[in-house]
Design an enzyme around this catalytic site. Structure first.
Site, PDB file in Angstrom:
ATOM      1  N   SER A 145       0.849  -1.196   0.000  1.00 54.34           N
ATOM      2  CA  SER A 145       0.000   0.000   0.000  1.00 54.34           C
ATOM      3  C   SER A 145       0.885   1.247   0.000  1.00 54.34           C
ATOM      4  CB  SER A 145      -0.922  -0.012   1.221  1.00 54.34           C
ATOM      5  OG  SER A 145      -0.156  -0.028   2.412  1.00 54.34           O
ATOM      6  N   TYR A 146       0.250   2.422  -0.026  1.00 51.14           N
ATOM      7  CA  TYR A 146       0.986   3.692  -0.079  1.00 51.14           C
ATOM      8  C   TYR A 146       1.892   3.824   1.144  1.00 51.14           C
ATOM      9  CZ  TYR A 146       1.831   8.629  -1.083  1.00 51.14           C
ATOM     10  OH  TYR A 146       2.421   9.829  -1.382  1.00 51.14           O
ATOM     11  N   MET A 147       3.145   4.207   0.901  1.00 50.10           N
ATOM     12  CA  MET A 147       4.158   4.139   1.972  1.00 50.10           C
ATOM     13  C   MET A 147       4.346   5.451   2.724  1.00 50.10           C
ATOM     14  SD  MET A 147       5.331   4.365  -1.192  1.00 50.10           S
ATOM     15  CE  MET A 147       6.043   5.747  -2.059  1.00 50.10           C
ATOM     16  N   ARG A 148       3.537   6.468   2.440  1.00 51.59           N
ATOM     17  CA  ARG A 148       3.623   7.717   3.218  1.00 51.59           C
ATOM     18  C   ARG A 148       2.346   7.862   4.033  1.00 51.59           C
ATOM     19  NH1 ARG A 148       6.297   8.723  -1.609  1.00 51.59           N
ATOM     20  NH2 ARG A 148       8.451   9.461  -1.312  1.00 51.59           N
TER      21      ARG A 148
END
Length: 532
Positions: A145-148
């Site tokens: 999933s999005y890492m930020r």
């Protein structure tokens, strides 16, 4: 005021101040000597140690402090050979809960601690996994999933996938009922889930052939953390034994793992078994020896990338997604340098910090920066007017800026003369500070533009080409290594500092490998197991 081409920033300058303040603490720290005393006992054919803890004074336990060897010797003379009676045995069951899934910050910390990856390297690899990897028949698939993200929340689908996998691979007793770590810290952003695999069914092992070594290591870290977060806690039994010797009290602690739980998948430190015999109250122990050991107090350790990121996040300074670029800026500006994976402030960094601390106190103040971070969140939520917030900030900042411009005090880095003459004009050479760090230049600049690099030689000949010297170099990521001075003709290099000695088993160079886990002299040849 300091040097052209430099920069300051709301988060960058606070991070620099943290490093510089820690450096100052270490320089000013005065170590103090102290001693400890411990006894070794034999019970049920098993030896174990107990440390001197306290002394009974008027019936009350008082902690013992031993400042010098003479005092340690006096205590040993009082307790050696005397009766050692077990007066108390306490057993407790302990649980260690699994960690929540990764946020950006905890991924950076975990990746640094377990894999040795810098924050920049971690985010770069995570970006690759997020954007997609070709995995055979499935084509290109985004693996995480999005890492930020600041969130530890997981979707119900992923939780159910993880529980199904755990029950199948490890059994019902390892599976929790499903845990959603949804409670957020104040000020965190919850637009995205925690960092997680796009599917639990894509185990690291099943993807190994499609991933590079770095991609596999990071994916494995993310995947195991999510799976472990849905497993049962690890269980331990701790034993504390109190032993009385006259007026003195000794203590020994043991720990036994009863159930590995989530640690079957996700490795954690600090839980190694220390098994004690089956000790009973009233037992008189057989003493084998009484020994003393010298110690010295230590200052707080220098920041690593992981501990600096953790401190910034805990203090509410900046966003985890920006920490990688902040650290990169500190290194590029040569405000800090990395040695043995620790941050050291440079002269430029300390001068910049001194200048900012004197004229822009708010900019480098942790509380001010964290408060401004909160106001920016309130602007994003339409709770505050951005013009008003900026106006209040700039009104004070403008006055500080004018004072700094008018200040006569200089913070410039002075050139350091060396005992060498310029081969082009005959003037003295000096050590200068440039955008790429220190270098040697002519004191007659700009009339004479002679320069040369600073070479730190180890005094050891290259074992590969036999002609070049092994010199200290710095990689593009700021890590120190040791390579041949004849590069690129000779590409021999080592990550660890060579000692100059040769391995008695294979003839390769011995190196000094020093990090958090070891401090050893060993062979540089990966296929040789020699340790000095």
């Amino acid at each position: 005021k300091v040097k052209s081409g430099l920069s300051a920033g709301r988060v960058q300058s606070v991070a620099l101040k943290l490093v510089c303040d820690r450096e100052k603490e270490i320089r000013e720290f005065v170590k103090e000597e102290y001693w400890t005393v411990h006894s070794t006992f034999l019970e049920q054919k098993q030896s174990f140690e107990a440390n001197l803890k306290s002394k009974l004074i008027n019936g009350k336990e008082v902690k013992i402090e031993i400042p010098e060897e003479k005092e340690a010797d006096r205590i040993i003379s009082e307790i050696k050979g005397k009766e050692n009676l077990i007066t108390k045995v306490t057993k407790r069951k302990k649980r260690k809960n699994p960690y929540p899934p990764h946020t950006t910050s905890t991924l950076q910390q975990d990746s640094y601690s377990k894999l040795g990856f810098s924050t920049g390297r971690t985010m770069s690899i995570a970006q690759q996994l997020y954007e997609g990897i070709s995995i055979g028949k499935e084509g290109t698939v985004g693996l995480i999933s999005y890492m930020r993200t600041d969130s530890t929340r997981l979707s119900n689908e992923i939780i159910q996938e993880a529980l199904q996998y755990i029950r199948k691979e490890y059994g019902e007793n390892y599976s929790s009922k499903g845990v959603n770590y949804g409670k957020q810290k104040k000020g965190s952003q919850d637009a995205h889930e925690a960092i997680r695999p796009s599917s639990i069914q894509r185990s690291p092992k099943s993807l190994r052939s499609y991933l590079t070594d770095d991609q596999y290591k990071l994916y494995n870290l993310i995947w195991t953390r999510v799976v472990a977060s849905q497993m049962m806690p690890a269980q331990y039994e701790s034993t504390s034994v109190q032993i009385q010797n006259g007026e003195y009290i000794l203590q020994s602690n043991g720990l036994i793992e009863l159930f590995d739980g989530f640690t079957k998948v996700y490795t954690v430190g600090g839980s190694q078994d220390k098994i004690l015999p089956d000790l009973k109250k009233g037992t008189v122990l057989k003493e084998i020896s009484v020994d003393k050991q010298q110690h010295f107090t230590k200052p707080k350790p220098r920041y690593t990338e992981a501990s600096l990121v953790k401190t910034l996040e805990e203090d509410g300074i900046g966003r985890p997604s920006t920490y990688s670029s902040i650290i990169s800026s500190l290194l590029k500006r040569h405000y800090v340098e990395i040695k043995e994976k620790k941050f050291f402030s440079t002269q430029i960094g300390e001068n910049v910090n001194e200048f900012l601390s004197k004229y822009f106190k708010d900019i480098v103040n942790e509380e001010f920066t964290a408060g401004l971070e909160k106001e920016l969140d309130e602007i994003a939520d339409d709770k505050k007017d951005w013009k008003r917030v900026i106006s209040v900030f700039y009104e004070k900042f403008e006055g500080e800026l004018d004072k700094a411009k008018e200040a006569e005090e200089k913070f410039k880095i002075k050139d350091q003369p060396i005992d060498e003459i310029c081969p082009e004009c005959g003037n003295h050479l000096v050590i200068k500070h440039g955008r790429n760090g220190k270098f040697i230049g002519c004191s007659n600049f700009p009339d004479c533009k002679f320069t040369k690099t600073i070479v730190k030689s180890t005094g050891i000949k290259c074992p590969k080409c036999k002609t070049g010297d092994m010199i200290e170099k710095v990689s593009k990521r700021g890590k120190v290594f040791y390579g041949c001075s004849s590069y690129p003709k000779c590409d021999y290099a080592l990550w660890d500092k060579p000692t100059g000695e040769k391995c008695p088993k294979c003839g390769s160079l011995l190196v000094h490998k020093k990090n958090r886990k070891m401090d050893k002299i060993l062979c540089s040849n990966e296929n040789c197991d020699y340790e000095k």
